[in-house]
Write a protein that holds these residues in place. Structure first.
Motif, PDB file in Angstrom:
ATOM      1  N   THR A 137      31.997 -12.746   1.120  1.00  0.00           N
ATOM      2  CA  THR A 137      31.013 -13.619   1.735  1.00  0.00           C
ATOM      3  C   THR A 137      31.635 -14.279   2.948  1.00  0.00           C
ATOM      4  O   THR A 137      32.816 -14.082   3.252  1.00  0.00           O
ATOM      5  CB  THR A 137      30.515 -14.669   0.725  1.00  0.00           C
ATOM      6  N   ILE A 138      30.837 -15.043   3.660  1.00  0.00           N
ATOM      7  CA  ILE A 138      31.314 -15.741   4.849  1.00  0.00           C
ATOM      8  C   ILE A 138      31.326 -17.239   4.580  1.00  0.00           C
ATOM      9  O   ILE A 138      30.628 -17.735   3.700  1.00  0.00           O
ATOM     10  CB  ILE A 138      30.433 -15.429   6.073  1.00  0.00           C
ATOM     11  N   THR A 139      32.138 -17.957   5.341  1.00  0.00           N
ATOM     12  CA  THR A 139      32.242 -19.398   5.169  1.00  0.00           C
ATOM     13  C   THR A 139      31.094 -20.102   5.890  1.00  0.00           C
ATOM     14  O   THR A 139      30.337 -19.497   6.657  1.00  0.00           O
ATOM     15  CB  THR A 139      33.572 -19.921   5.731  1.00  0.00           C
ATOM     16  N   ARG A 140      31.007 -21.406   5.667  1.00  0.00           N
ATOM     17  CA  ARG A 140      30.003 -22.197   6.370  1.00  0.00           C
ATOM     18  C   ARG A 140      30.222 -22.133   7.887  1.00  0.00           C
ATOM     19  O   ARG A 140      29.270 -22.012   8.659  1.00  0.00           O
ATOM     20  CB  ARG A 140      30.062 -23.654   5.913  1.00  0.00           C
ATOM     21  N   ASN A 141      31.500 -22.225   8.292  1.00  0.00           N
ATOM     22  CA  ASN A 141      31.798 -22.162   9.721  1.00  0.00           C
ATOM     23  C   ASN A 141      31.443 -20.794  10.299  1.00  0.00           C
ATOM     24  O   ASN A 141      30.956 -20.691  11.427  1.00  0.00           O
ATOM     25  CB  ASN A 141      33.276 -22.473   9.967  1.00  0.00           C
ATOM     26  N   ASP A 142      31.720 -19.736   9.505  1.00  0.00           N
ATOM     27  CA  ASP A 142      31.348 -18.392   9.957  1.00  0.00           C
ATOM     28  C   ASP A 142      29.845 -18.303  10.191  1.00  0.00           C
ATOM     29  O   ASP A 142      29.385 -17.750  11.196  1.00  0.00           O
ATOM     30  CB  ASP A 142      31.755 -17.341   8.920  1.00  0.00           C
ATOM     31  N   ALA A 143      29.079 -18.838   9.248  1.00  0.00           N
ATOM     32  CA  ALA A 143      27.618 -18.786   9.368  1.00  0.00           C
ATOM     33  C   ALA A 143      27.151 -19.558  10.600  1.00  0.00           C
ATOM     34  O   ALA A 143      26.259 -19.098  11.330  1.00  0.00           O
ATOM     35  CB  ALA A 143      26.975 -19.362   8.108  1.00  0.00           C
ATOM     36  N   PRO A 264      34.847 -12.838  14.895  1.00  0.00           N
ATOM     37  CA  PRO A 264      35.952 -11.930  14.564  1.00  0.00           C
ATOM     38  C   PRO A 264      36.570 -12.157  13.190  1.00  0.00           C
ATOM     39  O   PRO A 264      36.976 -11.207  12.528  1.00  0.00           O
ATOM     40  CB  PRO A 264      36.971 -12.219  15.679  1.00  0.00           C
ATOM     41  N   GLN A 265      36.647 -13.410  12.744  1.00  0.00           N
ATOM     42  CA  GLN A 265      37.311 -13.687  11.471  1.00  0.00           C
ATOM     43  C   GLN A 265      36.413 -13.440  10.266  1.00  0.00           C
ATOM     44  O   GLN A 265      36.879 -13.448   9.121  1.00  0.00           O
ATOM     45  CB  GLN A 265      37.811 -15.137  11.436  1.00  0.00           C
ATOM     46  N   ALA A 266      35.137 -13.207  10.496  1.00  0.00           N
ATOM     47  CA  ALA A 266      34.195 -13.039   9.381  1.00  0.00           C
ATOM     48  C   ALA A 266      34.204 -11.598   8.888  1.00  0.00           C
ATOM     49  O   ALA A 266      34.249 -10.664   9.688  1.00  0.00           O
ATOM     50  CB  ALA A 266      32.786 -13.425   9.816  1.00  0.00           C
ATOM     51  N   PRO A 267      34.152 -11.392   7.567  1.00  0.00           N
ATOM     52  CA  PRO A 267      34.046 -10.021   7.039  1.00  0.00           C
ATOM     53  C   PRO A 267      32.687  -9.421   7.374  1.00  0.00           C
ATOM     54  O   PRO A 267      31.696 -10.144   7.489  1.00  0.00           O
ATOM     55  CB  PRO A 267      34.214 -10.215   5.525  1.00  0.00           C
ATOM     56  N   ASP A 268      32.649  -8.103   7.544  1.00  0.00           N
ATOM     57  CA  ASP A 268      31.405  -7.426   7.880  1.00  0.00           C
ATOM     58  C   ASP A 268      30.621  -7.199   6.590  1.00  0.00           C
ATOM     59  O   ASP A 268      30.602  -6.107   6.026  1.00  0.00           O
ATOM     60  CB  ASP A 268      31.694  -6.097   8.575  1.00  0.00           C
TER      61      ASP A 268
END
Length: 326
Positions: A137-143, A264-268
């Motif tokens: 999953t992605i973090t809050r910051n990623d979202a 870039p740091q977020a998983p696809d």
């Protein structure tokens, strides 16, 4: 949708060793066709689910036909176990074996109910237990970065595409609905006054899901530009493709994967990853598990509980990183 019993069973009608144009037909083609209709029309399964179930059942029936079986009533549990064992020897994963065993159990239970077989022999068919991996999953910051980047790109783009894509991302993350549910939305399904969206989920079950202000604004921005793509065939569909038809799930997936590349740091993780993220962030923010279950449309609370494991794992990771005696 085409009849599940006709269109969806074509790949498994020919017996092993015959060409698709051969005169011989699979001895159980009519039964498989009826089962496909049962899944689609009586159980309300999606086309994707029907294809998956019939594919698994078809592999078993091809296995049996290749060994001279022509009567389902004569098939025994030992043969079903040999079929699973052969797949395990070929390297099938535990999750694959579990899915196929479940499909076969459902088929034989239906066959017994419809007097096609005298006994449900598959009730005792077991498969390896599958460990439940935590979904990425992605973090809050990623979202936040994902949605901000999409909005910035839409502001610079010409035409409706950018506004549509932002609305897709906001609705997926804001509501946690599935891709198929998003593609099926009609304009009347969103109620801006109550901040909710009405969704037709798995098995034809309807539920009402909260939708945040950013998502509602994004949908309004897209609907203002929707007429540029709308055609008579568009009907009341909210989200459209460039040719004016109801948007395809493959297009939605492409929109999400493209947008994630801007972080870039977020998983696809794809669209389902936004659903995972929404559920995880709700629980981290203090939402109770039962409410999250209702929002996601899970039939079982056990399915929703995996998101508590994600949150617990994050806590442990923070502890290990920060505590001097971890």
């Amino acid at each position: 949708m085409a009849s599940a019993g006709t269109a969806l069973t074509k790949p498994i009608l020919a017996p092993v060793g015959t060409s698709s144009a051969g005169q011989d037909r699979h001895p159980w083609s009519a039964v498989v066709a009826r089962y496909g209709d049962h899944l689609a029309l009586e159980r309300g399964c999606s086309e994707h689910t029907v294809r998956a179930y019939l594919g698994d059942v078809g592999e078993l029936l091809d296995f049996l036909a290749a060994r001279g079986r022509t009567d389902l009533a004569e098939v025994g549990l030992a043969e079903l176990r040999r079929w699973l064992a052969a797949q395990q020897d070929d390297g099938a994963a535990a999750a694959t074996l579990a899915r196929r065993a479940g499909a076969v159990r459902g088929f034989f239970a239906w066959a017994k109910d419809n007097r096609i077989v005298p006994v449900d022999i598959a009730g005792g068919l077991r498969s390896p237990k599958v460990g439940r991996a935590l979904p990425r999953t992605i973090t809050r910051n990623d979202a936040r970065e994902l949605l901000d980047a999409a909005a910035a790109a839409a502001a610079e783009a010409e035409g409706p595409r950018g506004a549509r894509d932002v609305a897709i991302l906001e609705v997926l993350y804001g509501s946690g609905i599935r891709v198929s549910e998003l593609c099926g939305l009609d304009i009347g399904d969103i109620d801006a006054a109550t901040g909710t969206v009405r969704v037709l989920g798995k098995g034809g079950k309807e539920r009402v899901v909260p939708l945040g202000v950013p998502a509602l604004r994004a949908v309004d921005a897209w609907l203002a530009q929707r007429p540029q793509w709308a055609r008579p065939a568009s009907g009341h569909a909210i989200f459209l493709g460039v040719r004016g038809g109801r948007i395809d799930p493959a297009v939605v997936r492409r929109v999400v994967h493209t947008a994630l590349r801007a972080v870039p740091q977020a998983p696809d993780v794809g669209p389902h990853g936004l659903r995972h993220a929404m559920a995880t962030h709700l629980l981290e923010g203090g939402a109770d598990l039962r409410s999250v279950q209702e929002i996601l449309g899970h039939a079982s609370l056990a399915t929703t509980q995996i998101y508590t494991h994600i949150s617990d794992e994050r806590l442990r990771a923070v502890y290990r990183q920060a505590h001097p005696r971890a």
